[in-house]
Design a protein around this motif. Sequence first.
Motif, short mmCIF file in Angstrom:
data_model
loop_
_atom_site.label_atom_id
_atom_site.label_comp_id
_atom_site.label_asym_id
_atom_site.label_seq_id
_atom_site.Cartn_x
_atom_site.Cartn_y
_atom_site.Cartn_z
N SER A 107 0.86 -1.18 0.00
CA SER A 107 0.00 0.00 0.00
C SER A 107 0.90 1.23 0.00
CB SER A 107 -0.91 0.02 1.23
OG SER A 107 -1.81 -1.08 1.21
N LEU A 108 0.62 2.14 -0.92
CA LEU A 108 1.39 3.38 -1.03
C LEU A 108 0.72 4.43 -0.15
CD1 LEU A 108 3.60 5.15 -2.22
CD2 LEU A 108 2.19 5.46 -4.25
N MET A 109 1.41 4.84 0.93
CA MET A 109 0.81 5.73 1.92
C MET A 109 1.14 7.21 1.69
SD MET A 109 -0.52 3.19 3.39
CE MET A 109 -1.45 4.10 4.58
N ALA A 110 2.31 7.49 1.11
CA ALA A 110 2.72 8.89 0.91
C ALA A 110 3.77 8.96 -0.19
CB ALA A 110 3.28 9.47 2.21
N ILE A 111 3.84 10.12 -0.82
CA ILE A 111 4.85 10.39 -1.85
C ILE A 111 5.57 11.67 -1.48
CG2 ILE A 111 5.29 10.89 -4.29
CD1 ILE A 111 2.75 9.36 -4.97
N LYS A 112 6.88 11.60 -1.43
CA LYS A 112 7.69 12.81 -1.21
C LYS A 112 8.37 13.17 -2.52
CE LYS A 112 9.59 13.08 2.82
NZ LYS A 112 10.49 12.82 3.96
N ARG A 113 7.97 14.29 -3.10
CA ARG A 113 8.51 14.72 -4.38
C ARG A 113 9.96 15.20 -4.22
NH1 ARG A 113 4.84 12.50 -7.83
NH2 ARG A 113 2.79 13.50 -7.74
N SER A 114 10.68 15.26 -5.34
CA SER A 114 12.06 15.74 -5.33
C SER A 114 12.13 17.21 -4.92
CB SER A 114 12.70 15.55 -6.71
OG SER A 114 11.91 16.20 -7.70
N SER A 115 11.02 17.94 -5.10
CA SER A 115 10.96 19.34 -4.70
C SER A 115 10.81 19.52 -3.20
CB SER A 115 9.77 20.03 -5.40
OG SER A 115 8.56 19.41 -4.99
N GLY A 116 10.56 18.42 -2.46
CA GLY A 116 10.36 18.49 -1.02
C GLY A 116 8.90 18.41 -0.62
N GLU A 117 7.98 18.55 -1.59
CA GLU A 117 6.54 18.46 -1.29
C GLU A 117 6.19 17.02 -0.91
OE1 GLU A 117 2.26 18.65 -3.68
OE2 GLU A 117 4.16 18.92 -4.74
N GLN A 118 5.35 16.87 0.11
CA GLN A 118 4.90 15.54 0.53
C GLN A 118 3.40 15.41 0.35
OE1 GLN A 118 6.67 13.77 3.98
NE2 GLN A 118 4.79 12.71 4.58
N MET A 119 2.98 14.33 -0.30
CA MET A 119 1.57 14.03 -0.51
C MET A 119 1.20 12.82 0.35
SD MET A 119 1.48 14.35 -4.66
CE MET A 119 -0.28 14.02 -4.71
N ASP A 120 0.43 13.07 1.40
CA ASP A 120 -0.02 11.98 2.25
C ASP A 120 -1.33 11.41 1.71
OD1 ASP A 120 2.10 12.26 4.13
OD2 ASP A 120 1.09 14.04 4.93
#
Length: 762
Positions: free
Chosen positions: A620-633
């Motif tokens: 299960s994919l819970m969060a994505i941290k972009r290379s720009s530093g933005e985090q998508m929970d």
Amino acid sequence: MQEDFRLILDLVSVLTAAGIGGLLAALLSQPIILGYLLAGIIIGPLGLGFIKELVQVETLAQLGVAFLLFTIGVEFSFAELQKVKNISLGGGALQIILTILLTVIVSLTMGWVSSPTQGIFLGAILSLSSTAVVFKALMERNETATLHGQVMLGILIVQDLALGLMLAVLPALNKPVEEIGVAVGFALLQLGLFALGAVLVGKGLIPRLLRLLARTESRELFILGVVSLCLGIAVLTGKMGLSIEMGAFVAGLTISEVEYADQTLAYVEPLRDVCAALFFAAIGMLIDPVFLWKNLELILGLVALVFVGKFLIITPLVALFRYPLKTSLIAGLGLAQIGEFSFVLASEGQRLELVSQKVYSIILGTTAVTLLLTPFILRAMPIIFVWAESLPWLKFWLAQADIPLEIAEDLPFKDHIVVCGYGRVGRNIVQLLHDRGYSVLVIDQSEQRIQQLREAKIPYIYGSAGSLQVLEKARVSQAKGMAIALADPMSTRLCLKRALELNPELDLVVRANQDKDIELLYQLGAREVVQPEFEASLELSAHLLIGLGLPVFDIQQDIQHIRYSQYLTLRPERSPEQVSRDLQKATEEMNSQWYPLPANSPLVGMTLEETDLRHLTGVSLMAIKRSSGEQMDYPDHKTVINEGDNLLLVGEPDELAGFEDLAKGDVAIPTENASCLWLLVTKNSPVAGKTLAELSFKQQFGILIQAIRREGKYIRFPDESWDIQGGDHLLLCGNLSSLNQASQWITSAENTITLDPKILSS
């Protein structure tokens, strides 16, 4: 300085220091008790010396513990004890007896004490665990209603009851050896007479007094009456030669079963919290930091001995009463400390000269350190179990403990509804389904609830709903739906994830214990998440709005919109930092890792819907941290994976390994126009007994076998050497016409095209 002003100044100093210490501990996310104890050490006569008189300090501590015991007595519930009466009464009593017995043997052998009576006294101190620390930790984690929570609280209640007996018998231990038997008998007789008098007063006088106080409708008079009752009975027991602490506890017990018990508790809880701070700060003032430092090695050794010894006593005892190994281990770790009321016994023992000042100081130091370590151990337990399950030999033993304890004879085979948890919610679900003629199977691990299921002749499995073996026995792969109504958040998550491994198309509804769990449960694959408090709000609002004349259809539409939006309208707004913090805390309790996406990964540019990660890999994919530093929970299915992303994944080790193969491009990903379906291989299928190399699915039909589900095992991206067996579920991916041709061939022995396949993605 005048004596009365000195007392006021000391009281203000203690409460101020405790407040500052507790605040700093809370800001640093540490147990508040740690702040109270350290504050006491700093301002005490053995620290900076703001408080000069030890006698006044001990008086404050005695007052604090009296109110603590009083509120514990009021909170005491025979109904709660009834739920786990066997382990509470039997296991709790055995734990105290074994601890005292082993302590006597070890302490005499090692020369720590000079007589058996001193060994008994030391064993009594070690046998008690911390009600305050454990209860607070369970409350913070919302685990008071879980199986391990009930077991721990049940044992703690028996220990609290035993404290009264210990305090009554303690003076008898100071008698000559030949007089001890008579002294103990007299103490028990005295205690029995006092208990009989307390019962008579509790049945006759106390309810009338509380009714009279309540009739005045004066909060001040009610509190004053209750406090006077508490301290009056405490002083009476002190005059009788018993302890005031035991009197305060008995005073609370006399109120616990009266109709005004809840009101009493609500009024005295603020007083209790102040007294708890006073008590722990006062205990800190009795601790000599210089002595601790000089004897640090000895005290740390004793702390380790206490934790290991009590763990080795409590864990087998809980397992002996047929509780799962995990529950036994949690109870053993959670109750391995020395309790705060051991300070009371130690202080009384020093007064009776059962121990020297040095031994008393060592007991204080050892007890304080175990109390400080306990919250950290309780917090770390989920992480410890995740680590333990990663070790093959430990995982084997933990898995053995997940085997069902008992299975009913008349289990349904297919098209049934599985209900996990037979508490109040689960019982109502079963009743509603049963009344409408649906086939139901219940999973629970409470002996009391299993007995209710036996009597009601409802099919059941006695075991943990989070166990893969239990879910297999429940035939989740052939079930129509599942309702998860468990009190334990961790078991809820495990049950949800493992049920979907067995049946990815399962119609699964979950009860969220807290509103912050809603997104997490949806992300783990729940079809519907229900939060009881929000549902109650919706029903109450609907009733009021209908009464105000609003159209029923409009109200129902509004309610459905709120449900479809995952109660966002009703939930308190949380900052992204709070969401990330809750997510991090939740995933720490599961097997999770941050995975940096490799360069040129085939997943780059695909949406989560297109990757279909849960079905292909089980993660299960819970969060994505972009290379720009933005985090998508909690990213949704339309979220696109970008190059340089860091992904927070939850899954078993083999699932995470399968995802890595997928992310690196070592295995093929279904193309944009491809679909996937699960297909059951029957025993007489033409593919049974053949390897994937012999079958050549890719060459013949242009499809891929992405996974094999066999007896609960999930084989991801099998290589050509794997053989197909009857009873296997195959995950086939390809275009629709190819899938139909392949499924017709696989199931040709039954002259059917597919066995109710559902398109998973397209």
